[in-house]
Design an enzyme around this catalytic site. Structure first.
Site, short mmCIF file in Angstrom:
data_model
loop_
_atom_site.label_atom_id
_atom_site.label_comp_id
_atom_site.label_asym_id
_atom_site.label_seq_id
_atom_site.Cartn_x
_atom_site.Cartn_y
_atom_site.Cartn_z
N HIS A 143 0.85 -1.20 0.00
CA HIS A 143 0.00 0.00 0.00
C HIS A 143 0.89 1.25 0.00
O HIS A 143 0.67 2.18 -0.78
CB HIS A 143 -0.90 -0.02 1.23
N GLU A 144 1.89 1.25 0.86
CA GLU A 144 2.76 2.44 0.94
C GLU A 144 3.54 2.66 -0.34
O GLU A 144 3.68 3.79 -0.81
CB GLU A 144 3.72 2.29 2.12
N HIS A 193 1.53 4.36 -3.01
CA HIS A 193 1.42 5.82 -2.96
C HIS A 193 2.51 6.46 -3.83
O HIS A 193 2.27 7.45 -4.50
CB HIS A 193 1.58 6.32 -1.52
N GLU A 229 -6.01 7.14 -0.95
CA GLU A 229 -5.94 5.92 -0.15
C GLU A 229 -6.56 4.74 -0.91
O GLU A 229 -6.01 3.64 -0.91
CB GLU A 229 -6.65 6.11 1.20
#
Ligand code: ZN
Length: 340
Positions: free
Chosen positions: A196-197, A200, A250
């Site tokens: 997920h990070e 980004h 997100e």
């Protein structure tokens, strides 16, 4: 994921953009804003007609408008239009500044490379980066990401004092706080967080945050000039622009992260399990710490139940990505390059 995921943090990777974020508040509360207020006092109302008929202003506005249109970009998956003008070097420089600040704060709490958790996190990050580089359609971005000096920092914290957190700075520095490890539970949980990070960064979210800062500052100033009120304007901009954009980012990171998990041959069925544990943690925190330490997270991140629902709905596509990634073939990730 910021609160937690400072890591959950679009905002956290960009916590360091605090300087720029604060500019909005500082501008409206600083001596400069006081000077503007005096002008209101003297004339009672600002002469906008003179301002609007000014030729230099007209050219400036036209120039800025052209710049805005030229730098439009389409975000992945949601296909939302966005303003993206910050170059890689500038994003990296902001990342370097943030990195120095964070190191000052946590330098003594970084676990040594000899710690087994470091080896585990390194293996996960290598797999994710390998898959990200192999599947990207943007050669310029891959060249940039490969040029970064990737580093992992596992920060030992007291879970009662520091909420679960993890984030990746735009200069390739990865931070994962020990307080998130029990929620991660295992390799797949850590991979869920880090994919997920990393997403980004792949989706240029830090760049996007930075690109919008001057727009928010200009809007805040214009609103202040029109109303003479500052706090409410900031709230309006945050509620109507900043937070919804953050929630969209997100969701995009969730989606890209899930695909990355599938392409890296992690167990995609463990992604919703991780979020269920996160939800249980949130429930546990509700009532006490939520109002303080998790407040920011709840305002900038989508509801966890919605995240789980979205991830479940993506499963058929994730399954087919997993299958096409030949995950059952022995040794796909046995010959990993090391990015550290
Ligand atoms: Zn996030």
């Amino acid at each position: 994921m910021k609160w937690i995921f400072g890591f959950r943090g679009v905002k956290s990777p960009v916590r360091s953009f605090l300087a720029t974020r604060n500019c909005i508040r500082t501008f409206s509360q600083s001596p400069r804003s006081h000077a503007t207020y005096k002008r209101f006092e003297n004339s009672q109302s600002y002469d906008f007609s003179r301002l609007v008929s000014s030729k230099p202003l007209l050219y400036t506005v036209l120039g800025l408008g052209a710049f805005y249109v030229y730098n439009q970009d389409e975000a992945p998956f949601t296909n939302r239009r966005r303003f993206l003008w910050v170059p890689y070097w500038m994003e990296k420089r902001v990342g370097d500044m943030s990195y120095r600040q964070i190191l000052l704060q946590y330098k003594k709490q970084i676990v040594p490379h000899s710690d087994p958790i470091y080896a585990k996190v390194s293996g996960i990050v290598n797999r994710l980066l390998e898959a990200a580089f192999e599947n990207s359609r943007d050669p310029k971005q891959i060249e940039h990401l490969k040029s970064l000096k990737w580093e992992i920092h596992v920060i030992q914290v007291n879970p009662k004092e520091t909420p679960p957190n993890a984030f990746i700075l735009p200069n390739g520095k990865i931070f994962i706080f020990s307080s998130i490890l029990p929620i991660c539970h295992d390799t797949n949980g850590i991979a869920t967080v880090l994919s997920h990070e990393l997403s980004h960064q792949l989706a240029h979210h830090s760049m996007e945050q930075l690109s919008k800062q001057p727009v928010y500052m200009a809007l805040s100033t214009l609103l202040y000039m029109a109303t003479g009120v500052s706090g409410f304007n900031d709230l309006l901009i945050a509620g109507l622009l900043t937070m919804p954009a953050s929630r969209e980012m997100e969701s995009e990171a969730d989606r890209i992260g899930c695909e990355l998990m599938a392409r890296s041959c992690f167990d995609i069925y463990q992604i919703p399990r991780f979020w269920e544990r996160m939800h249980a943690f949130e429930e546990q925190q509700s009532g006490q710490a939520r109002t303080s330490m998790l407040n920011e997270f709840f305002s900038t991140h989508p509801n966890t139940n919605k995240r789980i629902h979205d991830i479940q709905s993506w499963m058929p596509q994730l399954e087919s990505i997993s299958e096409s990634s030949n995950c059952h073939q022995y040794g796909q990730f046995n010959q990993l390059r090391s990015f550290f």
